[in-house]
Design a protein around this motif. Structure first.
Motif, PDB file in Angstrom:
ATOM      1  N   MET A  68       4.866   4.223 -10.008  1.00  0.00           N
ATOM      2  CA  MET A  68       5.335   3.310 -10.343  1.00  0.00           C
ATOM      3  C   MET A  68       6.848   4.119 -10.172  1.00  0.00           C
ATOM      4  SD  MET A  68       5.484   3.784 -15.000  1.00  0.00           S
ATOM      5  CE  MET A  68       6.199   5.003 -14.806  1.00  0.00           C
ATOM      6  N   GLY A  69       7.465   5.498 -10.204  1.00  0.00           N
ATOM      7  CA  GLY A  69       8.641   5.664  -9.839  1.00  0.00           C
ATOM      8  C   GLY A  69       9.573   5.424  -8.473  1.00  0.00           C
ATOM      9  N   ILE A  70       8.277   4.900  -7.761  1.00  0.00           N
ATOM     10  CA  ILE A  70       9.399   4.956  -6.373  1.00  0.00           C
ATOM     11  C   ILE A  70       9.129   3.208  -6.100  1.00  0.00           C
ATOM     12  CG2 ILE A  70       8.602   4.074  -3.606  1.00  0.00           C
ATOM     13  CD1 ILE A  70       7.402   6.905  -3.739  1.00  0.00           C
ATOM     14  N   LEU A  71       8.308   2.255  -7.065  1.00  0.00           N
ATOM     15  CA  LEU A  71       8.368   0.942  -7.490  1.00  0.00           C
ATOM     16  C   LEU A  71       9.989   0.753  -8.070  1.00  0.00           C
ATOM     17  CD1 LEU A  71       7.529  -2.335  -7.072  1.00  0.00           C
ATOM     18  CD2 LEU A  71       6.409  -0.983  -9.655  1.00  0.00           C
ATOM     19  N   MET A  72      10.363   2.157  -9.150  1.00  0.00           N
ATOM     20  CA  MET A  72      11.644   1.267  -9.491  1.00  0.00           C
ATOM     21  C   MET A  72      12.462   1.299  -8.721  1.00  0.00           C
ATOM     22  SD  MET A  72      10.727   2.824 -13.564  1.00  0.00           S
ATOM     23  CE  MET A  72      10.068   3.930 -13.258  1.00  0.00           C
ATOM     24  N   LEU A  73      12.222   2.913  -7.784  1.00  0.00           N
ATOM     25  CA  LEU A  73      13.456   3.182  -6.894  1.00  0.00           C
ATOM     26  C   LEU A  73      14.106   2.262  -6.357  1.00  0.00           C
ATOM     27  CD1 LEU A  73      15.321   5.531  -5.850  1.00  0.00           C
ATOM     28  CD2 LEU A  73      12.962   5.963  -4.326  1.00  0.00           C
ATOM     29  N   GLN A  74      12.554   1.536  -5.582  1.00  0.00           N
ATOM     30  CA  GLN A  74      12.810   0.202  -4.783  1.00  0.00           C
ATOM     31  C   GLN A  74      13.721  -0.676  -5.425  1.00  0.00           C
ATOM     32  OE1 GLN A  74      11.239  -3.125  -4.323  1.00  0.00           O
ATOM     33  NE2 GLN A  74      12.818  -3.205  -2.725  1.00  0.00           N
ATOM     34  N   TYR A  75      13.657  -1.283  -7.025  1.00  0.00           N
ATOM     35  CA  TYR A  75      14.191  -2.719  -8.307  1.00  0.00           C
ATOM     36  C   TYR A  75      15.126  -2.678  -7.611  1.00  0.00           C
ATOM     37  CZ  TYR A  75       9.662  -4.714  -8.516  1.00  0.00           C
ATOM     38  OH  TYR A  75       8.479  -5.669  -8.695  1.00  0.00           O
ATOM     39  N   LEU A  76      15.602  -1.186  -8.256  1.00  0.00           N
ATOM     40  CA  LEU A  76      16.741  -0.506  -7.796  1.00  0.00           C
ATOM     41  C   LEU A  76      18.182  -0.659  -6.541  1.00  0.00           C
ATOM     42  CD1 LEU A  76      18.599   0.651 -10.231  1.00  0.00           C
ATOM     43  CD2 LEU A  76      17.595   2.684 -10.163  1.00  0.00           C
ATOM     44  N   THR A  77      16.804  -0.452  -5.385  1.00  0.00           N
ATOM     45  CA  THR A  77      18.074   0.218  -4.299  1.00  0.00           C
ATOM     46  C   THR A  77      18.198  -1.181  -3.243  1.00  0.00           C
ATOM     47  OG1 THR A  77      16.940   1.250  -3.628  1.00  0.00           O
ATOM     48  CG2 THR A  77      17.747   2.647  -5.099  1.00  0.00           C
ATOM     49  N   GLY A  78      16.779  -1.916  -3.680  1.00  0.00           N
ATOM     50  CA  GLY A  78      16.479  -3.264  -3.082  1.00  0.00           C
ATOM     51  C   GLY A  78      15.949  -2.031  -1.639  1.00  0.00           C
ATOM     52  N   GLY A  79      15.758  -2.999  -0.451  1.00  0.00           N
ATOM     53  CA  GLY A  79      15.634  -1.988   0.802  1.00  0.00           C
ATOM     54  C   GLY A  79      14.402  -3.590   1.359  1.00  0.00           C
ATOM     55  N   ALA A  80      14.121  -3.707   3.013  1.00  0.00           N
ATOM     56  CA  ALA A  80      12.565  -4.489   3.103  1.00  0.00           C
ATOM     57  C   ALA A  80      11.800  -2.885   3.251  1.00  0.00           C
ATOM     58  CB  ALA A  80      12.834  -4.352   4.703  1.00  0.00           C
ATOM     59  N   TRP A  81      12.021  -2.622   3.254  1.00  0.00           N
ATOM     60  CA  TRP A  81      10.155  -1.154   3.474  1.00  0.00           C
ATOM     61  C   TRP A  81       9.776  -1.722   2.308  1.00  0.00           C
ATOM     62  CZ3 TRP A  81      10.208   2.309  -1.176  1.00  0.00           C
ATOM     63  CH2 TRP A  81      11.680   1.926  -2.186  1.00  0.00           C
ATOM     64  N   GLY A  82      10.177  -1.616   0.705  1.00  0.00           N
ATOM     65  CA  GLY A  82      10.162  -1.733  -0.144  1.00  0.00           C
ATOM     66  C   GLY A  82       9.133  -2.763  -0.753  1.00  0.00           C
ATOM     67  N   VAL A  83       9.800  -4.020  -0.321  1.00  0.00           N
ATOM     68  CA  VAL A  83       8.791  -5.473  -0.841  1.00  0.00           C
ATOM     69  C   VAL A  83       8.052  -5.692  -0.143  1.00  0.00           C
ATOM     70  CG1 VAL A  83       9.608  -8.061  -0.223  1.00  0.00           C
ATOM     71  CG2 VAL A  83      11.025  -6.425  -0.921  1.00  0.00           C
ATOM     72  N   VAL A  84       7.699  -5.374   1.304  1.00  0.00           N
ATOM     73  CA  VAL A  84       6.515  -5.003   1.533  1.00  0.00           C
ATOM     74  C   VAL A  84       5.118  -4.397   1.308  1.00  0.00           C
ATOM     75  CG1 VAL A  84       7.066  -5.972   4.620  1.00  0.00           C
ATOM     76  CG2 VAL A  84       6.343  -3.757   3.695  1.00  0.00           C
ATOM     77  N   LEU A  85       5.655  -2.861   0.604  1.00  0.00           N
ATOM     78  CA  LEU A  85       5.129  -2.025  -0.281  1.00  0.00           C
ATOM     79  C   LEU A  85       4.703  -2.504  -1.594  1.00  0.00           C
ATOM     80  CD1 LEU A  85       4.250   0.733   1.508  1.00  0.00           C
ATOM     81  CD2 LEU A  85       6.217   1.590   0.210  1.00  0.00           C
ATOM     82  N   ARG A  86       5.187  -3.871  -2.096  1.00  0.00           N
ATOM     83  CA  ARG A  86       5.831  -3.435  -3.413  1.00  0.00           C
ATOM     84  C   ARG A  86       4.238  -3.791  -4.295  1.00  0.00           C
ATOM     85  NH1 ARG A  86       8.973  -7.747  -5.014  1.00  0.00           N
ATOM     86  NH2 ARG A  86      10.445  -5.660  -4.002  1.00  0.00           N
ATOM     87  N   ARG A  87       3.123  -4.266  -3.984  1.00  0.00           N
ATOM     88  CA  ARG A  87       1.488  -4.890  -3.622  1.00  0.00           C
ATOM     89  C   ARG A  87       1.195  -3.853  -4.051  1.00  0.00           C
ATOM     90  NH1 ARG A  87       3.711  -8.695  -6.815  1.00  0.00           N
ATOM     91  NH2 ARG A  87       3.234 -10.897  -6.274  1.00  0.00           N
ATOM     92  N   ILE A  88       1.282  -2.632  -3.400  1.00  0.00           N
ATOM     93  CA  ILE A  88       0.273  -1.470  -3.432  1.00  0.00           C
ATOM     94  C   ILE A  88       0.918  -1.061  -4.536  1.00  0.00           C
ATOM     95  CG2 ILE A  88       0.417   0.751  -2.189  1.00  0.00           C
ATOM     96  CD1 ILE A  88       0.622  -0.990   0.051  1.00  0.00           C
ATOM     97  N   LEU A  89       1.920  -0.760  -4.409  1.00  0.00           N
ATOM     98  CA  LEU A  89       3.099  -0.316  -6.041  1.00  0.00           C
ATOM     99  C   LEU A  89       2.487  -0.026  -7.063  1.00  0.00           C
ATOM    100  CD1 LEU A  89       6.397   1.451  -3.858  1.00  0.00           C
ATOM    101  CD2 LEU A  89       4.833   2.562  -3.934  1.00  0.00           C
TER     102      LEU A  89
END
Length: 400
Positions: A68-89
């Motif tokens: 949950m923390g990393i998911l919110m971090l990615q929404y807040l900062t953006g980045g291609a790494w988080g888009v492909v990781l989204r469903r896992i998070l």
């Protein structure tokens, strides 16, 4: 970006890998079998059951909260790494309501785990009497309900708005998720700081550390990222993600993993240095218990194998771009997270002598088997890439 532009790069990602259901079944069997063994252990040695269950529970809820923390971090900062990781998070985040159910056995064992829950010990100890306004079974239970209410509420909104983005493809939802995540990260760190005091620090209620909360939060983030990298590496080698998650994605994730290793190590060493240099009688015994009687090998292993070795290996760009090697390192870090959790809990009950009970090995498997079965169910229930994300095409192209 219009949905039509994202579709050519994301076709055939709606179906889960064919072996996902089989893995879910095996996880469930392992979890149920583990709980059956723990039930026998409960009758043989109730005190050890609750201690071991605490170890297994804290390991896996750390991964769920870290997701949950990393998911919110990615929404807040953006980045291609988080888009492909989204469903896992997201799948990891959605397990949090079930972790409330798995928390309930600990409520039945409060008096066997925490000294402040024993009225006779409180009556004989001035420090425990002074802290009893906060450290008491009723307060412990009410605060746990509050923590899970906050975490469950954040998880619900993150998933609900992500699903709405999937249906409507509205770019404005990305801004809404970012605003939620900014406040959500603050709430997560605040509630987890108090939860770390309740669930871990209060095992030794005479001891305290102002760095402890953020140290636990970073450990959870490290656990979750290592777990997510491992899962993504397994999925990236199979249809339908094969060819859509590339070496540059893993290179970015490897750099983030290196950063998390360094930040966790910074907080761990800072806490150690401050307490050791201060040498105060109410603080230093926490480390003295963990640096004697065989427990010092756990501490040495953490310094070498959760910091020095991963730090050195993750300096290699070649390793970070290789999904298999990065996944092996991530799996190794997950194993070290179990060692770290055992090092924090074990010396409380066995100071001066290294002791590993068979339930200490079974409990992480039992809780983990149930958790993984729930996680895999959610992972297979949605497209493996967020088709409604406006930056999906850009993220996929980044991996090439």
């Amino acid at each position: 970006m219009s949905p039509a532009l994202a579709q050519p790069a994301t076709e055939n990602v709606t179906a889960p890998p064919p072996d996902l259901s089989a893995l879910r079944s095996r996880s469930l069997i392992a979890g149920v079998g583990g709980f059956a063994m723990l039930l026998g252990g409960l009758f043989l040695d109730p005190a050890q059951f609750y201690r071991s269950y605490l170890l297994g529970y804290l390991l896996w809820i750390g991964i769920a909260l870290g997701c949950m923390g990393i998911l919110m971090l990615q929404y807040l900062t953006g980045g291609a790494w988080g888009v492909v990781l989204r469903r896992i998070l997201e799948a990891g985040t959605r397990t949090l309501p079930f972790m409330l159910l798995l928390f309930t056995p600990l409520l039945g064992g409060i008096k066997r785990i925490y000294p402040w829950a024993d009225a006779r010990r409180v009556a004989a100890d001035a420090v425990l009497r002074h802290k009893s306004a906060y450290l008491n079974p009723a307060g412990f239970t009410l605060r746990a309900v509050l923590y899970f209410a906050v975490w469950g509420g954040l998880a619900m909104l993150l998933v609900r708005w992500s699903d709405e983005q999937e249906r409507t493809r509205q770019p404005a939802l990305a801004d809404r998720l970012a605003r939620l995540s900014g406040a959500g990260i603050a709430l997560y760190v605040l509630t987890m700081t108090f939860a770390s005091v309740d669930w871990l620090m209060s095992l030794e209620p005479h001891w305290f550390s102002t760095l402890y909360g953020i140290f636990i939060v970073m450990g959870q983030a490290l656990s979750a990222l290592a777990f997510a990298i491992l899962v993504l590496a397994l999925l990236a080698a199979r249809s339908p993600l094969q060819g859509k998650v590339g070496a540059r994605h893993f290179h970015d994730l490897g750099k983030l993993l290196l950063g998390f290793v360094m930040v966790w190590s910074y907080f761990a060493f800072s806490q150690f240095l401050i307490i050791w240099a201060g040498n105060l009688p109410e603080e230093i015994p926490w480390y003295l218990k963990r640096l004697a009687g065989g427990w010092e090998w756990f501490g040495l292993a953490l310094a070498l194998l959760q910091f020095a070795v991963p730090f050195t290996l993750l300096l290699s760009a070649e390793l970070k771009r290789d999904p298999r090697r990065l996944a092996r390192l991530a799996a190794f870090l997950l194993a070290m997270r179990l060692v770290d959790t055992a090092w924090m809990i074990g010396p409380v009950f066995h100071p001066g002598s290294l002791f590993i009970h068979w339930m200490d090995l079974v409990a992480p498997v039992a809780v983990g088997g149930i958790w993984l079965a729930i996680f895999l169910r959610y992972l297979g229930s949605k497209p493996l890439l967020p088709l409604g994300d406006p930056f999906l095409r850009e993220s996929i192209d980044h991996g090439g």
